[in-house]
Design a protein around this motif. Structure first.
Motif, PDB file in Angstrom:
ATOM      1  N   LYS A   1       0.836  -1.204   0.000  1.00 19.30           N
ATOM      2  CA  LYS A   1       0.000   0.000   0.000  1.00 19.30           C
ATOM      3  C   LYS A   1       0.870   1.252   0.000  1.00 19.30           C
ATOM      4  CE  LYS A   1      -3.338   2.590   2.798  1.00 19.30           C
ATOM      5  NZ  LYS A   1      -4.128   2.643   4.056  1.00 19.30           N
TER       6      LYS A   1
ATOM      7  N   GLU B   1      -7.850  -1.129   4.574  1.00 22.07           N
ATOM      8  CA  GLU B   1      -6.849  -0.203   4.047  1.00 22.07           C
ATOM      9  C   GLU B   1      -7.330   0.585   2.829  1.00 22.07           C
ATOM     10  OE1 GLU B   1      -4.067   0.346   5.596  1.00 22.07           O
ATOM     11  OE2 GLU B   1      -4.371  -1.222   7.082  1.00 22.07           O
TER      12      GLU B   1
ATOM     13  N   ASN C   1       2.444   1.840  -3.471  1.00 21.36           N
ATOM     14  CA  ASN C   1       1.456   2.384  -4.397  1.00 21.36           C
ATOM     15  C   ASN C   1       1.149   3.842  -4.079  1.00 21.36           C
ATOM     16  OD1 ASN C   1       0.540   0.409  -6.430  1.00 21.36           O
ATOM     17  ND2 ASN C   1      -0.011  -0.838  -4.666  1.00 21.36           N
ATOM     18  N   TYR C   2       1.042   4.151  -2.785  1.00 20.61           N
ATOM     19  CA  TYR C   2       0.777   5.532  -2.389  1.00 20.61           C
ATOM     20  C   TYR C   2       1.894   6.464  -2.865  1.00 20.61           C
ATOM     21  CZ  TYR C   2       0.201   9.698   0.446  1.00 20.61           C
ATOM     22  OH  TYR C   2       0.068  11.002   0.841  1.00 20.61           O
TER      23      TYR C   2
END
Length: 205
Positions: A13, A150, A16-17
């Motif tokens: 995550k 998430e 990717n962020y």
């Protein structure tokens, strides 16, 4: 041109962020005030923010969940159906950044700043007086994105009242970008002021 390739499904995550927030730049920064059902005021900045419709006028903000915990902003909007969005500018960005700390939902982040509240005209949530542009909004819908742990809450609000400093308004509903001096979010702790602008005429045929 040699390109690196990354399958998004194999990234964390956080990875990717970082790729998204570093690539989709600059992003306008919404400073959002909300209240819970007991009247406790909350204020927070969000850079996952944009316009989505003009008839009726609608804007969106996206608030992330972490380990299943939703942002106070999202919870408050769901409870009361109202919020106020302010356009972040060079004069207010440092004060607004002070509200980004993770504190208890019942605490008022504005008390950490030199910003002052002003009563709204349509919605019960107060706005911030120093903002050159603020928009009173009523909740249209909240769309749950991703998984419950998430993912994000996509919040769409209908603008029901504009408050615009006369110094940035001209010629029948146009905004003077230079006078507004908006601030945009880049990646990490980096921001950008309005830089060089240019005009490209849209083709008519």
């Amino acid at each position: 041109m040699w390109m690196k390739q990354y399958n998004a499904n194999t990234l964390t995550k956080q990875q990717n962020y970082k790729l998204l927030s570093g690539s989709v730049i600059p992003r306008p920064v919404a400073f959002v005030t909300t209240q819970d059902k007991d009247g406790n005021l909350n204020a927070a900045p969000f850079s996952f923010f944009n316009v989505v419709c003009s008839a009726p006028p609608m804007i969106m903000i996206s608030t992330a969940r972490s380990q299943g915990k939703r942002k106070d902003t999202s919870l408050n909007i769901e409870e009361t159906g109202s919020f106020v969005v302010h356009i972040t500018d060079e004069m207010t960005v440092e004060q607004k950044n002070k509200t980004a700390a993770p504190i208890d939902r019942t605490l008022n982040e504005l008390e950490r700043t030199q910003l002052t509240c002003v009563k709204s005209e349509v919605v019960p949530v107060p706005g911030v007086e120093q903002a050159k542009i603020r928009m009173e909004c009523k909740l249209n819908q909240i769309v749950t994105l991703g998984d419950a742990q998430e993912g994000s809450d996509l919040i769409i609000g209908e603008v029901v009242m504009y408050h615009i400093d006369e110094a940035v308004y001209f010629d029948d509903s146009k905004i003077d970008a230079q006078a507004l001096a908006p601030v945009a979010r880049l990646a990490g702790n980096d921001y950008a002021a309005l830089g060089q602008s240019f005009t490209i005429n849209r083709p008519t045929e």
